[in-house]
Design an enzyme around this catalytic site. Sequence first.
Site, PDB file in Angstrom:
ATOM      1  N   CYS A 293     -14.980 -24.353  -8.321  1.00  0.00           N
ATOM      2  CA  CYS A 293     -15.402 -23.041  -8.817  1.00  0.00           C
ATOM      3  C   CYS A 293     -16.265 -22.325  -7.791  1.00  0.00           C
ATOM      4  O   CYS A 293     -15.760 -21.873  -6.768  1.00  0.00           O
ATOM      5  CB  CYS A 293     -16.090 -23.177 -10.170  1.00  0.00           C
TER       6      CYS A 293
ATOM      7  N   HIS B 179     -11.833 -26.221 -13.145  1.00  0.00           N
ATOM      8  CA  HIS B 179     -12.807 -27.308 -13.347  1.00  0.00           C
ATOM      9  C   HIS B 179     -12.173 -28.627 -13.775  1.00  0.00           C
ATOM     10  O   HIS B 179     -12.138 -28.928 -14.978  1.00  0.00           O
ATOM     11  CB  HIS B 179     -13.804 -26.902 -14.437  1.00  0.00           C
TER      12      HIS B 179
ATOM     13  N   GLU C 166     -13.514 -31.398 -13.654  1.00  0.00           N
ATOM     14  CA  GLU C 166     -14.547 -32.296 -14.200  1.00  0.00           C
ATOM     15  C   GLU C 166     -14.893 -31.990 -15.657  1.00  0.00           C
ATOM     16  O   GLU C 166     -15.589 -32.781 -16.301  1.00  0.00           O
ATOM     17  CB  GLU C 166     -15.807 -32.235 -13.325  1.00  0.00           C
TER      18      GLU C 166
END
Length: 381
Positions: free
Chosen positions: A145, A261, A263
Amino acid sequence: MVSRSALLALVALLAVGLAPVSARQLLDADEVEKAALLPNGGYKNDKPLIGILTQSCHYCPGRSYVAAGFVKWIEAAGGRAVPIRFYTSDDELHRLFNAVNGMIFPGGLTDIWLDDPYVIAARKLWTWAKEANDAGETFPIWGTCLGFQLLHILEANVSFPDLLVRTNSVAHASILEFTDAAAESTLFAGAGKALMDKMASPEYNITMENHMFGLPPPNYKKYPILEKTFTILSTTVDRNGIEYVSTAEHKHYPFYATQWHPEKPPYEFGMHEIPHSLDAILVSQHLANVFVDKARYSSHKPESHEEELVMLIYNTKPYFTLKDSVMDPSYDGPDMTYFFDSKTDVPDNALAAPHRLSTSFRNRVYQPNGDAALRSSWSEY
Ligand SMILES: *[C@@H]1O[C@H](CO)[C@@H](O)[C@H](O)[C@H]1NC(C)=O
Ligand SMILES: *[C@@H]1O[C@H](CO)[C@@H](O)[C@H](O)[C@H]1NC(C)=O
């Protein structure tokens, strides 16, 4: 044919297995012998340490923070996290660089003007990483990001308003439109066609976008250095049809960048748009494995076992920030957060707030002109 080192290792392993050695000896022997047993002979370590560049935070109990999702993401792949403060001295920054096997430039909320201390610290690490890789070392960097944007800003060496455009893509579970290069890329070659098809399908929407700015593909031509150095692996369109680069990897260095993202699906539950299906988790784990495995080819290591223990993130207690509103009230923050170094201007009761105050971050207005306004409102996940 069995290689001599494998044979030696086997003999040593048998000896370890038979001898009545102490636990401490076992540990040492284990470490030595494991190196010889590692596959393909290329690994330089089998317990990689990954630096995560902290970001400044306001209205929070610390001078900087790391979202715990990034920590857990690399832990799931066999790595361990080392917080690296962006405001640390050059000597300390360099010492830590030599002690870790890779770096994450996380998503988050911070200014990324070329002259910001955060960008200056990132540029040092990024420059050292290039030099190390040029010298035959392997040192991977992952940017998520804001970290994606940062890797592009560093390469193009231009201010972010020149590179990025406003996008409508906060809290947007979406898809990756893969380029032809994706199938053979480092990031996706091992992902398997079935999972890639799901990443590309609006019936699944398993990649989580959460940003206010994006990098339009034509800007790779506007700044030809980007076209020369990065391969676009996927693009994505925002809610208004604006196309931006969503995944890229460097042509010459083990540098990887996702505007989205990976994660979040396994570790962030506060924002209800985040996908949590098995497929979303598999994508996350696949990319963590690709990145952390690169770090096993790094020969960087701490100067001592004591240094290793001191620098690990385990020395810091994470806060359950989803429950306790300790971040900037306008920040749709991480579920769990590590804070570093004390900041005396934080009232004691900042931790006592009963819940997160708002989700107004989603409604923030971008002011394209007026540097001061932009500076104070600039943020990216
Ligand atoms: C980046 O751009 C600035 C001007 O904005 C210039 O002073 C600096 O030398 C450039 N750095 C590199 C590495 O090209
Ligand atoms: C995926 O996202 C697209 C675009 O936002 C939307 O049209 C589609 O309905 C979504 N799919 C699902 C399964 O929600």
